[in-house]
Design an enzyme around this catalytic site. Structure first.
Site, mmCIF file in Angstrom:
data_model
loop_
_atom_site.group_PDB
_atom_site.id
_atom_site.type_symbol
_atom_site.label_atom_id
_atom_site.label_comp_id
_atom_site.label_asym_id
_atom_site.label_seq_id
_atom_site.Cartn_x
_atom_site.Cartn_y
_atom_site.Cartn_z
ATOM 1 N N LYS A 13 0.835 -1.214 0.000
ATOM 2 C CA LYS A 13 0.000 0.000 0.000
ATOM 3 C C LYS A 13 0.867 1.260 0.000
ATOM 4 O O LYS A 13 0.605 2.197 -0.737
ATOM 5 C CB LYS A 13 -0.925 0.026 1.236
ATOM 6 C CG LYS A 13 -1.883 -1.153 1.301
ATOM 7 C CD LYS A 13 -2.892 -1.011 2.437
ATOM 8 C CE LYS A 13 -2.300 -1.085 3.825
ATOM 9 N NZ LYS A 13 -1.722 -2.392 4.189
ATOM 10 N N ARG A 88 -8.904 1.167 9.566
ATOM 11 C CA ARG A 88 -8.495 -0.200 9.854
ATOM 12 C C ARG A 88 -9.539 -0.928 10.701
ATOM 13 O O ARG A 88 -9.363 -2.092 11.015
ATOM 14 C CB ARG A 88 -7.178 -0.179 10.622
ATOM 15 C CG ARG A 88 -5.946 -0.536 9.786
ATOM 16 C CD ARG A 88 -4.755 -0.456 10.721
ATOM 17 N NE ARG A 88 -3.586 -1.116 10.256
ATOM 18 C CZ ARG A 88 -2.582 -0.540 9.610
ATOM 19 N NH1 ARG A 88 -2.663 0.712 9.242
ATOM 20 N NH2 ARG A 88 -1.501 -1.236 9.304
ATOM 21 N N ARG A 122 11.675 -6.599 4.394
ATOM 22 C CA ARG A 122 11.557 -5.162 4.159
ATOM 23 C C ARG A 122 12.580 -4.381 4.991
ATOM 24 O O ARG A 122 12.820 -4.679 6.144
ATOM 25 C CB ARG A 122 10.137 -4.716 4.528
ATOM 26 C CG ARG A 122 9.913 -3.236 4.317
ATOM 27 C CD ARG A 122 8.467 -2.900 4.218
ATOM 28 N NE ARG A 122 7.724 -3.055 5.466
ATOM 29 C CZ ARG A 122 6.436 -2.756 5.594
ATOM 30 N NH1 ARG A 122 5.751 -2.340 4.544
ATOM 31 N NH2 ARG A 122 5.824 -2.907 6.750
ATOM 32 N N ARG A 155 11.866 -2.311 10.592
ATOM 33 C CA ARG A 155 10.839 -1.888 11.542
ATOM 34 C C ARG A 155 10.677 -2.956 12.623
ATOM 35 O O ARG A 155 10.690 -4.149 12.322
ATOM 36 C CB ARG A 155 9.495 -1.700 10.818
ATOM 37 C CG ARG A 155 9.395 -0.409 10.067
ATOM 38 C CD ARG A 155 8.198 -0.346 9.154
ATOM 39 N NE ARG A 155 6.926 -0.739 9.748
ATOM 40 C CZ ARG A 155 5.749 -0.570 9.148
ATOM 41 N NH1 ARG A 155 5.697 0.001 7.946
ATOM 42 N NH2 ARG A 155 4.633 -0.953 9.723
ATOM 43 N N ARG A 166 0.206 -8.870 13.594
ATOM 44 C CA ARG A 166 -0.428 -7.929 12.648
ATOM 45 C C ARG A 166 -1.387 -8.641 11.707
ATOM 46 O O ARG A 166 -2.433 -8.101 11.350
ATOM 47 C CB ARG A 166 0.660 -7.196 11.846
ATOM 48 C CG ARG A 166 1.387 -6.171 12.692
ATOM 49 C CD ARG A 166 2.666 -5.750 12.038
ATOM 50 N NE ARG A 166 2.463 -4.870 10.913
ATOM 51 C CZ ARG A 166 3.388 -4.625 9.994
ATOM 52 N NH1 ARG A 166 4.562 -5.226 10.060
ATOM 53 N NH2 ARG A 166 3.140 -3.804 9.020
HETATM 54 P P1 AMP Z 1 1.398 0.655 8.766
HETATM 55 O O1 AMP Z 1 2.578 1.496 8.477
HETATM 56 O O2 AMP Z 1 0.163 1.082 8.018
HETATM 57 O O3 AMP Z 1 1.670 -0.826 8.645
HETATM 58 O O4 AMP Z 1 1.026 0.909 10.322
HETATM 59 C C1 AMP Z 1 1.964 0.587 11.334
HETATM 60 C C2 AMP Z 1 1.272 0.507 12.677
HETATM 61 O O5 AMP Z 1 0.686 1.792 13.013
HETATM 62 C C3 AMP Z 1 0.108 -0.478 12.781
HETATM 63 O O6 AMP Z 1 0.541 -1.809 12.995
HETATM 64 C C4 AMP Z 1 -0.644 0.109 13.971
HETATM 65 O O7 AMP Z 1 0.037 -0.171 15.185
HETATM 66 C C5 AMP Z 1 -0.524 1.603 13.729
HETATM 67 N N1 AMP Z 1 -1.624 2.089 12.871
HETATM 68 C C6 AMP Z 1 -1.512 2.581 11.615
HETATM 69 N N2 AMP Z 1 -2.715 2.936 11.135
HETATM 70 C C7 AMP Z 1 -3.611 2.649 12.111
HETATM 71 C C8 AMP Z 1 -5.029 2.748 12.212
HETATM 72 N N3 AMP Z 1 -5.761 3.210 11.194
HETATM 73 N N4 AMP Z 1 -5.611 2.358 13.380
HETATM 74 C C9 AMP Z 1 -4.882 1.886 14.410
HETATM 75 N N5 AMP Z 1 -3.555 1.736 14.373
HETATM 76 C C10 AMP Z 1 -2.910 2.111 13.235
#
Ligand code: AMP
Length: 209
Positions: A13, A88, A122, A155, A166
């Protein structure tokens, strides 16, 4: 044009959003990037969410929704945006419906085995967020960012235990959004397994079609 990118972690994404924003001329809003930048800068929000991100859990809806509300109130989103990683949960999707009208939801489809392969390989450039993969998109020099020369990092939530968590969270909390948006009739399924440029072409074609 407001677009939501939906799909499991590691579906690409973020990579796709970075390409698509140039095509559409609207900003890319990644809630994950906003949280990570708060953590890096040691803000109060950053301190609050650091442990949650490291474990692969979700930040509480109230916190996330208010953060996005603030971001969508900024001038650069006047002609739309690409939302990556938000919503989410169903509660977030309902809140988003009150904030903006969504033109399209792109649902990236990728199986679990491929998700694990992508996430575990990654690597990121910490200052720019530029994404590499140790096998499919390696830097010119191992472990070093091509542009800035800084050391690449992994990360915390791309480590095996957090990846498993996740995926569980995705299945339980986020996958129900597919039916939510299917019911509204504005979802487009895209196979996320090809290379990013091919996925971009498929998305652009679907949006124009
Ligand atoms: P991402 O970079 O989109 O994979 O997001 C990394 C982490 O940020 C996720 O695993 C959550 O801990 C937090 N996070 C990102 N977006 C959201 C969301 N919309 N709601 C809750 N937690 C989020």
């Amino acid at each position: 044009m407001n677009i939501v990118l939906l799909g499991p972690p590691g579906a690409g994404k973020g990579t796709l959003a970075a390409l698509l924003k140039n095509e559409l001329g609207v900003p890319h809003i990644s809630t994950g990037d906003i949280f990570r930048s708060n953590i890096k800068n040691g803000t109060e929000l950053g301190r609050k969410v650091q442990g949650i991100l490291a474990s692969g859990g979700l930040v509480p809806d109230e916190v996330t929704i208010e953060m996005v509300r603030g971001r969508l109130g900024e001038d650069d989103t006047a002609s739309g945006c690409i939302l990556d990683g938000f919503p989410r949960t169903i509660a977030q999707a309902e809140a988003l419906d009150e904030m903006a009208s969504i033109n399209a939801v792109i649902n990236f489809v990728l199986d679990d085995e491929e998700v694990v392969k992508r996430l575990s390989g990654r690597r990121l450039a910490p200052s720019t967020g530029r994404i590499y993969h140790i096998v499919t998109n390696p830097p010119k020099q191992e472990g070093i960012d091509d542009e800035t020369g800084e050391k690449l990092i992994q990360r915390d939530d791309d480590k095996p235990e957090a990846i498993r968590h996740r995926l569980e969270v995705y299945r339980k909390e986020t996958a129900p959004l597919i039916d939510y948006y299917r019911g509204k009739g504005n979802i487009i399924d895209i196979d996320a397994s090809p290379a990013p440029e091919a996925v971009l072409s498929a998305v652009v074609e679907a949006l124009n079609g």
